[in-house]
Every structure is written in structure tokens, then in C-alpha cells.
Design a protein around this motif. Structure first.
Motif, mmCIF file in Angstrom:
data_model
loop_
_atom_site.group_PDB
_atom_site.id
_atom_site.type_symbol
_atom_site.label_atom_id
_atom_site.label_comp_id
_atom_site.label_asym_id
_atom_site.label_seq_id
_atom_site.Cartn_x
_atom_site.Cartn_y
_atom_site.Cartn_z
ATOM 1 N N GLY A 43 -28.197 5.246 -1.879
ATOM 2 C CA GLY A 43 -28.322 4.180 -1.112
ATOM 3 C C GLY A 43 -29.315 3.009 -1.675
ATOM 4 N N LYS A 44 -29.339 3.056 -3.064
ATOM 5 C CA LYS A 44 -30.076 2.297 -3.831
ATOM 6 C C LYS A 44 -29.582 1.097 -4.830
ATOM 7 C CE LYS A 44 -34.274 5.066 -3.611
ATOM 8 N NZ LYS A 44 -35.142 5.837 -4.286
ATOM 9 N N ILE A 45 -30.155 0.135 -4.954
ATOM 10 C CA ILE A 45 -29.508 -1.127 -5.876
ATOM 11 C C ILE A 45 -30.578 -1.700 -6.523
ATOM 12 C CG2 ILE A 45 -29.474 -2.840 -3.942
ATOM 13 C CD1 ILE A 45 -26.832 -4.082 -5.233
ATOM 14 N N THR A 46 -30.400 -1.724 -7.883
ATOM 15 C CA THR A 46 -31.460 -2.398 -8.866
ATOM 16 C C THR A 46 -30.977 -3.792 -9.056
ATOM 17 O OG1 THR A 46 -31.959 -0.236 -9.471
ATOM 18 C CG2 THR A 46 -32.747 -2.181 -10.983
ATOM 19 N N ILE A 47 -31.748 -4.738 -8.623
ATOM 20 C CA ILE A 47 -31.284 -6.306 -8.938
ATOM 21 C C ILE A 47 -32.562 -6.908 -9.862
ATOM 22 C CG2 ILE A 47 -30.907 -8.321 -7.665
ATOM 23 C CD1 ILE A 47 -30.163 -6.760 -5.337
ATOM 24 N N ARG A 48 -32.167 -7.728 -10.782
ATOM 25 C CA ARG A 48 -32.898 -8.583 -11.568
ATOM 26 C C ARG A 48 -33.082 -9.842 -10.602
ATOM 27 N NH1 ARG A 48 -30.696 -8.603 -16.377
ATOM 28 N NH2 ARG A 48 -29.659 -10.924 -16.097
ATOM 29 N N HIS A 49 -33.993 -10.447 -10.230
ATOM 30 C CA HIS A 49 -33.887 -11.438 -9.288
ATOM 31 C C HIS A 49 -35.097 -12.605 -9.796
ATOM 32 C CE1 HIS A 49 -37.377 -10.141 -7.269
ATOM 33 N NE2 HIS A 49 -37.123 -9.056 -7.230
ATOM 34 N N GLY A 50 -34.822 -13.709 -9.108
ATOM 35 C CA GLY A 50 -35.834 -14.933 -9.385
ATOM 36 C C GLY A 50 -36.877 -14.671 -8.450
ATOM 37 N N PRO A 70 -25.510 1.366 3.476
ATOM 38 C CA PRO A 70 -24.694 1.712 2.173
ATOM 39 C C PRO A 70 -23.306 1.236 1.792
ATOM 40 C CG PRO A 70 -25.762 3.467 3.488
ATOM 41 C CD PRO A 70 -25.712 2.292 4.331
ATOM 42 N N ALA A 71 -22.577 0.964 3.111
ATOM 43 C CA ALA A 71 -21.334 0.185 2.462
ATOM 44 C C ALA A 71 -21.327 -0.886 1.541
ATOM 45 C CB ALA A 71 -20.460 0.180 3.898
ATOM 46 N N MET A 72 -22.403 -1.589 1.963
ATOM 47 C CA MET A 72 -22.631 -2.811 0.973
ATOM 48 C C MET A 72 -22.648 -2.600 -0.277
ATOM 49 S SD MET A 72 -26.310 -4.356 1.636
ATOM 50 C CE MET A 72 -26.364 -4.521 3.327
ATOM 51 N N LEU A 73 -22.875 -1.274 -0.831
ATOM 52 C CA LEU A 73 -23.050 -1.096 -2.263
ATOM 53 C C LEU A 73 -21.460 -1.290 -3.049
ATOM 54 C CD1 LEU A 73 -25.820 1.164 -2.245
ATOM 55 C CD2 LEU A 73 -26.145 -0.922 -2.563
ATOM 56 N N GLN A 74 -20.599 -0.959 -2.131
ATOM 57 C CA GLN A 74 -19.305 -0.795 -2.794
ATOM 58 C C GLN A 74 -18.595 -2.239 -2.878
ATOM 59 O OE1 GLN A 74 -18.076 2.234 -2.919
ATOM 60 N NE2 GLN A 74 -19.966 2.975 -1.959
ATOM 61 N N ALA A 75 -19.270 -3.257 -2.385
ATOM 62 C CA ALA A 75 -18.789 -4.562 -2.742
ATOM 63 C C ALA A 75 -19.547 -5.190 -4.150
ATOM 64 C CB ALA A 75 -19.201 -5.344 -1.504
ATOM 65 N N VAL A 76 -20.311 -4.423 -4.801
ATOM 66 C CA VAL A 76 -20.833 -5.081 -6.025
ATOM 67 C C VAL A 76 -21.001 -3.940 -6.987
ATOM 68 C CG1 VAL A 76 -22.355 -6.840 -4.930
ATOM 69 C CG2 VAL A 76 -23.223 -4.704 -5.250
ATOM 70 N N LYS A 77 -21.266 -4.367 -8.301
ATOM 71 C CA LYS A 77 -21.339 -3.316 -9.427
ATOM 72 C C LYS A 77 -22.164 -4.141 -10.386
ATOM 73 C CE LYS A 77 -17.064 -5.107 -12.114
ATOM 74 N NZ LYS A 77 -17.323 -6.439 -11.543
ATOM 75 N N ALA A 78 -22.842 -3.116 -11.353
ATOM 76 C CA ALA A 78 -23.608 -3.819 -12.489
ATOM 77 C C ALA A 78 -23.018 -4.976 -13.042
ATOM 78 C CB ALA A 78 -24.161 -2.503 -13.283
ATOM 79 N N GLY A 79 -23.845 -5.890 -13.183
ATOM 80 C CA GLY A 79 -23.425 -7.208 -14.019
ATOM 81 C C GLY A 79 -23.161 -8.301 -13.189
ATOM 82 N N ASP A 80 -22.662 -7.823 -11.775
ATOM 83 C CA ASP A 80 -22.412 -9.041 -11.068
ATOM 84 C C ASP A 80 -23.448 -9.788 -10.666
ATOM 85 O OD1 ASP A 80 -19.820 -7.970 -10.672
ATOM 86 O OD2 ASP A 80 -20.075 -6.904 -8.594
ATOM 87 N N ALA A 81 -23.031 -11.145 -10.611
ATOM 88 C CA ALA A 81 -24.252 -12.147 -10.064
ATOM 89 C C ALA A 81 -24.100 -12.343 -8.588
ATOM 90 C CB ALA A 81 -23.926 -13.524 -10.609
ATOM 91 N N VAL A 82 -25.273 -12.309 -7.971
ATOM 92 C CA VAL A 82 -25.434 -12.078 -6.502
ATOM 93 C C VAL A 82 -26.334 -12.885 -5.810
ATOM 94 C CG1 VAL A 82 -24.606 -9.618 -6.544
ATOM 95 C CG2 VAL A 82 -27.013 -10.109 -6.433
ATOM 96 N N LYS A 83 -26.253 -12.956 -4.503
ATOM 97 C CA LYS A 83 -27.108 -13.782 -3.497
ATOM 98 C C LYS A 83 -27.438 -12.904 -2.610
ATOM 99 C CE LYS A 83 -25.926 -18.572 -4.283
ATOM 100 N NZ LYS A 83 -27.210 -19.136 -4.579
#
Length: 102
Positions: A43-50, A70-83
Motif C-alpha cells: 500500500g505504498k508509493i515512492t514519489i520524487r516530488h517538488g 490502495p486502489a489508487m495505486l492501480q492508476a499509476v506506475k513507475a515513470g508516470d508524471a503525477v500531481k
């Protein structure tokens, strides 16, 4: 004899005014970032952020966040730019909203 003014009409007027204008809440400012890792099983996500001003983080960095849902983790993958938006819950940083950037 002292004259007393009823408080009820004054209170009702304040409540009516508040209901017409709605509460004033600051809008959440989304932070730009790039997903570097998704660990759905934990249930974790690593993000490089400003910078994240609400946490007094003046510089960007890479952090591990817990996902509020945890369902929000299905919408993104490594390398995706996010807000995203995050909160500090009992000393842990929790992503409360995340969306892919364009």
C-alpha cells in the motif's frame, strides 16, 4: 427594568449568511512529482516530488508515501508524471489524491 435582546434572531441571521456563502476552505494545492516505485502489496508509493509548502518542505526529494486508498495505486506506475496531495496522519505521510499529469 433592563431590556434584553433575544440572541436567536442574530444567531439565525449568521447561520443563514454562512449557508448562503458556504464555508471558506483553502483549496488543496497539488504537488508535481514522478512515481519511482509502486508497492501495491504494502500500500505504498515512492514519489520524487517538488517542494510541499504545507509540510514546510522547501526542497524537492524522493519519499515513500502510504496510499489512503490502495486502489489508487492501480492508476499509476513507475515513470508516470503525477500531481498529488498528501496529509500527515499520525506521523506518516499519506497520499490522499493522485492523478496522472499531461
Amino acid at each position: 427594568m433592563k431590556r434584553r435582546f433575544p440572541i436567536l434572531p442574530f444567531t439565525a441571521a449568521l447561520m443563514l449568511n454562512a449557508s448562503m456563502t458556504g464555508p471558506v476552505w483553502p483549496q488543496a494545492t497539488l504537488t508535481d512529482g514522478v512515481v519511482t516505485k509502486v508497492d501495491a502489496s504494502a500500500g505504498k508509493i515512492t514519489i520524487r516530488h517538488g517542494p510541499i509548502k504545507k509540510f514546510d518542505m522547501e526542497d524537492g526529494m524522493t519519499m515513500v508515501f502510504r496510499a489512503q486508498d490502495p486502489a489508487m495505486l492501480q492508476a499509476v506506475k513507475a515513470g508516470d508524471a503525477v500531481k498529488f496531495d498528501a496529509e500527515n496522519v499520525n506521523g506518516q505521510f499519506v497520499v490522499t489524491k493522485i492523478q496522472k499529469s499531461k
